[in-house]
Design a protein around this motif. Sequence first.
Motif, PDB file in Angstrom:
ATOM      1  N   LEU A 144     -37.294  16.999   3.397  1.00  0.00           N
ATOM      2  CA  LEU A 144     -37.671  15.740   4.042  1.00  0.00           C
ATOM      3  C   LEU A 144     -36.841  14.590   3.497  1.00  0.00           C
ATOM      4  N   SER A 145     -36.747  14.521   2.176  1.00  0.00           N
ATOM      5  CA  SER A 145     -36.034  13.428   1.525  1.00  0.00           C
ATOM      6  C   SER A 145     -34.536  13.477   1.764  1.00  0.00           C
ATOM      7  N   SER A 146     -33.932  14.648   1.588  1.00  0.00           N
ATOM      8  CA  SER A 146     -32.464  14.754   1.654  1.00  0.00           C
ATOM      9  C   SER A 146     -31.931  14.909   3.071  1.00  0.00           C
ATOM     10  N   GLU A 147     -32.615  15.703   3.895  1.00  0.00           N
ATOM     11  CA  GLU A 147     -32.113  15.978   5.240  1.00  0.00           C
ATOM     12  C   GLU A 147     -32.570  14.933   6.263  1.00  0.00           C
ATOM     13  N   HIS A 148     -33.836  14.591   6.213  1.00  0.00           N
ATOM     14  CA  HIS A 148     -34.396  13.692   7.225  1.00  0.00           C
ATOM     15  C   HIS A 148     -34.195  12.219   6.865  1.00  0.00           C
ATOM     16  N   LEU A 149     -34.542  11.865   5.635  1.00  0.00           N
ATOM     17  CA  LEU A 149     -34.402  10.469   5.206  1.00  0.00           C
ATOM     18  C   LEU A 149     -33.008  10.160   4.673  1.00  0.00           C
ATOM     19  N   LYS A 150     -32.179  11.206   4.530  1.00  0.00           N
ATOM     20  CA  LYS A 150     -30.780  11.059   4.119  1.00  0.00           C
ATOM     21  C   LYS A 150     -30.628  10.397   2.743  1.00  0.00           C
ATOM     22  N   LEU A 151     -31.517  10.748   1.833  1.00  0.00           N
ATOM     23  CA  LEU A 151     -31.450  10.199   0.480  1.00  0.00           C
ATOM     24  C   LEU A 151     -30.741  11.193  -0.435  1.00  0.00           C
ATOM     25  N   SER A 152     -29.678  10.770  -1.055  1.00  0.00           N
ATOM     26  CA  SER A 152     -28.942  11.640  -1.969  1.00  0.00           C
ATOM     27  C   SER A 152     -29.551  11.631  -3.362  1.00  0.00           C
ATOM     28  N   HIS A 153     -30.495  10.715  -3.587  1.00  0.00           N
ATOM     29  CA  HIS A 153     -31.096  10.587  -4.915  1.00  0.00           C
ATOM     30  C   HIS A 153     -32.416   9.832  -4.788  1.00  0.00           C
ATOM     31  N   LEU A 154     -33.347  10.125  -5.690  1.00  0.00           N
ATOM     32  CA  LEU A 154     -34.597   9.387  -5.793  1.00  0.00           C
ATOM     33  C   LEU A 154     -34.628   8.640  -7.117  1.00  0.00           C
ATOM     34  N   TYR A 155     -35.296   7.501  -7.102  1.00  0.00           N
ATOM     35  CA  TYR A 155     -35.482   6.812  -8.368  1.00  0.00           C
ATOM     36  C   TYR A 155     -36.530   7.534  -9.207  1.00  0.00           C
ATOM     37  N   LYS A 166     -33.426  16.829 -16.806  1.00  0.00           N
ATOM     38  CA  LYS A 166     -32.450  15.736 -16.847  1.00  0.00           C
ATOM     39  C   LYS A 166     -33.090  14.355 -16.706  1.00  0.00           C
ATOM     40  N   ALA A 167     -34.204  14.283 -15.987  1.00  0.00           N
ATOM     41  CA  ALA A 167     -34.848  12.991 -15.733  1.00  0.00           C
ATOM     42  C   ALA A 167     -35.596  12.509 -16.972  1.00  0.00           C
ATOM     43  N   LYS A 168     -35.819  11.208 -17.044  1.00  0.00           N
ATOM     44  CA  LYS A 168     -36.702  10.645 -18.057  1.00  0.00           C
ATOM     45  C   LYS A 168     -38.136  10.951 -17.645  1.00  0.00           C
ATOM     46  N   VAL A 169     -38.949  11.379 -18.601  1.00  0.00           N
ATOM     47  CA  VAL A 169     -40.293  11.860 -18.285  1.00  0.00           C
ATOM     48  C   VAL A 169     -41.346  11.071 -19.054  1.00  0.00           C
ATOM     49  N   PHE A 207     -44.193  18.098 -11.815  1.00  0.00           N
ATOM     50  CA  PHE A 207     -43.624  18.939 -12.865  1.00  0.00           C
ATOM     51  C   PHE A 207     -42.579  19.902 -12.285  1.00  0.00           C
ATOM     52  N   GLN A 208     -42.858  20.452 -11.113  1.00  0.00           N
ATOM     53  CA  GLN A 208     -41.926  21.401 -10.504  1.00  0.00           C
ATOM     54  C   GLN A 208     -40.629  20.727 -10.063  1.00  0.00           C
ATOM     55  N   TRP A 209     -40.721  19.499  -9.578  1.00  0.00           N
ATOM     56  CA  TRP A 209     -39.519  18.734  -9.212  1.00  0.00           C
ATOM     57  C   TRP A 209     -38.544  18.671 -10.386  1.00  0.00           C
ATOM     58  N   MET A 210     -39.096  18.567 -11.583  1.00  0.00           N
ATOM     59  CA  MET A 210     -38.322  18.429 -12.807  1.00  0.00           C
ATOM     60  C   MET A 210     -37.319  19.564 -12.973  1.00  0.00           C
ATOM     61  N   LEU A 211     -37.687  20.764 -12.503  1.00  0.00           N
ATOM     62  CA  LEU A 211     -36.820  21.937 -12.657  1.00  0.00           C
ATOM     63  C   LEU A 211     -36.172  22.370 -11.350  1.00  0.00           C
ATOM     64  N   SER A 212     -36.850  22.157 -10.228  1.00  0.00           N
ATOM     65  CA  SER A 212     -36.269  22.568  -8.948  1.00  0.00           C
ATOM     66  C   SER A 212     -35.055  21.722  -8.584  1.00  0.00           C
ATOM     67  N   TYR A 236     -31.878  15.197  -9.201  1.00  0.00           N
ATOM     68  CA  TYR A 236     -32.140  14.454  -7.969  1.00  0.00           C
ATOM     69  C   TYR A 236     -32.913  13.149  -8.191  1.00  0.00           C
ATOM     70  N   MET A 237     -33.514  12.966  -9.353  1.00  0.00           N
ATOM     71  CA  MET A 237     -34.261  11.731  -9.610  1.00  0.00           C
ATOM     72  C   MET A 237     -34.020  11.269 -11.031  1.00  0.00           C
ATOM     73  N   ASP A 238     -34.260   9.972 -11.246  1.00  0.00           N
ATOM     74  CA  ASP A 238     -34.062   9.380 -12.576  1.00  0.00           C
ATOM     75  C   ASP A 238     -35.294   9.535 -13.466  1.00  0.00           C
ATOM     76  N   LYS A 239     -36.475   9.458 -12.845  1.00  0.00           N
ATOM     77  CA  LYS A 239     -37.706   9.456 -13.640  1.00  0.00           C
ATOM     78  C   LYS A 239     -38.767  10.363 -13.020  1.00  0.00           C
ATOM     79  N   ILE A 240     -39.590  10.930 -13.903  1.00  0.00           N
ATOM     80  CA  ILE A 240     -40.656  11.853 -13.513  1.00  0.00           C
ATOM     81  C   ILE A 240     -41.944  11.406 -14.213  1.00  0.00           C
TER      82      ILE A 240
END
Length: 328
Positions: free
Chosen positions: A127-138, A269-272, A151-156, A160-164
Amino acid sequence: MKKILFLLLCGLANWATAQQKFYHLGDFKLENGQVIKDCNIGYRTFGKLNASKSNAVLVPTWFTGNSQQKSFVADPKSFVDSTKYFVIIVDALGNGVSSSPSNSTSQKNQLFPTFNIRDMVVASYKLSSEHLKLSHLYAVTGISMGGMQTFQWMLSYPDYMDKIVPIIGSPQQSSYDKLFWNLQLNLIERGNYSPEAMASVNALHQMHLWTPSYRAQNTPTTTYPELIGKLEKEAQTLNAYDWASQLRAMLQQDIYQGKTPQEIAPLVKAKVMILVAPEDQMVNPLAAIQLSKILKCPLVLLEGNCGHMATSCQSDQMIAHIKGFLDK
């Protein structure tokens, strides 16, 4: 001054009335090889994307919750201020809005495929990358099952994001959690997905939202019949097949997949920042606390006897910590 007031009121109106939207994924292949046919993902957006597209915050929904219920997070007074961030609240698979057993035309009820938390995250990423065309999330942040997805976003999608910010979620289901979720699932399956089964399931679920001391202090025995009546009436609105589908997803939840927390730490990679409720009776906090120590990230303890509902009882504390972390 009048113009400023008008713009502010328009912004608040946008927060309060954001429309339900959908992204059609087509036939969505799940991790287990099954396929959700004509898969749709529901979502709502609040605020505006800035010129550099660097202010998007994705918020997954909690267990059985939907994006309308979760819209409060985008309130300017809440922790993902939509006057500052472009907030995307995503309806999780199985919640009755996104593709679910209850709304599928070709895979109705028990015919609906078994999905997991990672599948929810993949759908949200598409949804985020294909539909909303976002290459990155804050940032990505969610509560309860939304915290599990976070938590799963953190590894999947680690880059793709700066903070979790997982809130009262868990990176891995404990034996206590599995016992609780499986008990609900057994009641539904053995009760043939009946309204009577859902009445018992809802009472059990509500019992674990709060601690025993909170319930005893806040529900006098004289008003107990009113509580039971309310819960049984509420149970009539619940869909047993949707409820069971998300229970199965949580029962499988484990971000480690055979690795140790120490082994996955370098992959993050993200700040948690992690928030837990030490007295949580619904999502055991120990795994999240352990991971916070290994990641050496900030850990916020929402103290008190509200248990899983600490996000309501300690909302001011929660908002202050998350705002401080996101606004840095």
